[in-house]
Scaffold this motif. Structure first.
Motif, short mmCIF file in Angstrom:
data_model
loop_
_atom_site.label_atom_id
_atom_site.label_comp_id
_atom_site.label_asym_id
_atom_site.label_seq_id
_atom_site.Cartn_x
_atom_site.Cartn_y
_atom_site.Cartn_z
N GLN B 2 0.83 -1.20 0.00
CA GLN B 2 0.00 0.00 0.00
C GLN B 2 0.87 1.25 0.00
O GLN B 2 1.92 1.28 0.64
CB GLN B 2 -0.89 0.01 1.25
N TYR B 25 -4.38 7.00 -2.73
CA TYR B 25 -3.76 5.82 -2.15
C TYR B 25 -3.88 4.67 -3.12
O TYR B 25 -4.66 4.72 -4.09
CB TYR B 25 -4.40 5.48 -0.79
N THR B 27 -4.13 0.40 -3.10
CA THR B 27 -4.25 -0.85 -2.36
C THR B 27 -5.06 -1.83 -3.18
O THR B 27 -5.91 -1.43 -3.99
CB THR B 27 -4.92 -0.62 -0.99
#
Lengths: 117, 117
Positions: B2, B25, B27
């Motif tokens: 991540q 982000y 992930t």
């Protein structure tokens, strides 16, 4: 959430010496984390300390340089060994909270500002 | 792994105005938490707001709200009616939802927010 007492709040140390930073939590927690924050930078995880087992270190950090103790569920220490000016940083401890195996947040200590001269 | 990215190293806003801080982000997980932390000069990391990924409704805390776009992996923080006490470093952070082993926070690079009187 937990309350963390971190000591010392700041220190100025001579190169080649060691400093031990303490974190005391007011409740039992499984996981404690130690972070380094270099000047003007974000937080970088040094290691994860679990009670009853060896700390798990992140890439770039080694036990000889940053030994960690976790004698019980409310206390941990981080030692910065054989210090050099490059170790001048803020060091923070943190605990994770969980509820029924789900993350419910993280609390941080107030940080230790270390200056190595 | 991540990653969290804050593309604005510095932002400034006039007192009483509104400002938005950006965060993206990466992930592959579907169950996670996102956080905004504030770090004033005192070094203390203060939780501003938290968002659970499975909740579609954007989190709000008084003058602070988020715009969570899960598909775009975007998590921006809006501060309304900015006050002088809001001046600080703001960090976006990610953690997994389920606590399995040592689950650490992953931080962005930070955005320094200045409030102009």
């Amino acid at each position: 959430s937990a309350v963390i007492s971190q000591k010392p709040s700041r220190d100025i140390c001579q190169r080649g010496t060691s400093l031990t930073i303490q974190c005391q939590v007011d409740s039992q927690v499984t996981m404690m984390f130690w972070y380094r924050q270099q000047p003007g930078q974000s937080l970088t995880l040094i290691a994860t300390a679990n009670q009853g087992s060896e700390a798990t270190y992140e890439s770039g950090f080694v036990i000889d340089k940053f030994p960690i103790s976790r004698p019980n569920l409310t206390f941990s220490t981080l030692t910065v060994s054989n210090m050099s000016p490059e170790d001048s940083s803020i060091y923070l401890c943190s605990v994770a909270h969980s509820l029924r195996q789900r993350s419910s947040g993280y609390t941080f200590g107030s940080g230790t500002r270390l200056t190595v001269v | 792994a991540q990653t969290v990215t804050q593309s604005q190293p510095e932002m400034s806003v006039q007192e009483a105005e509104t400002v938005t801080l950006s965060c993206t982000y990466d992930t592959s997980e579907s169950d996670y938490y996102l956080f905004w932390y504030k770090q004033p000069p005192s070094r203390q990391m203060i939780l501003v707001i938290r968002q659970e990924a499975y909740k579609q409704q954007n989190a709000t805390e008084n003058r602070f709200s988020v715009n969570f776009q899960k598909a775009a992996k975007s998590f921006s923080l809006k501060i309304s009616d900015s006050q002088l006490g809001d001046a600080a470093m703001y960090f976006c952070a990610y953690s997994p939802g389920v606590m399995k082993g040592a689950q650490k926070l992953v931080f962005g690079q930070g955005t320094r927010l200045t409030i102009n009187p």
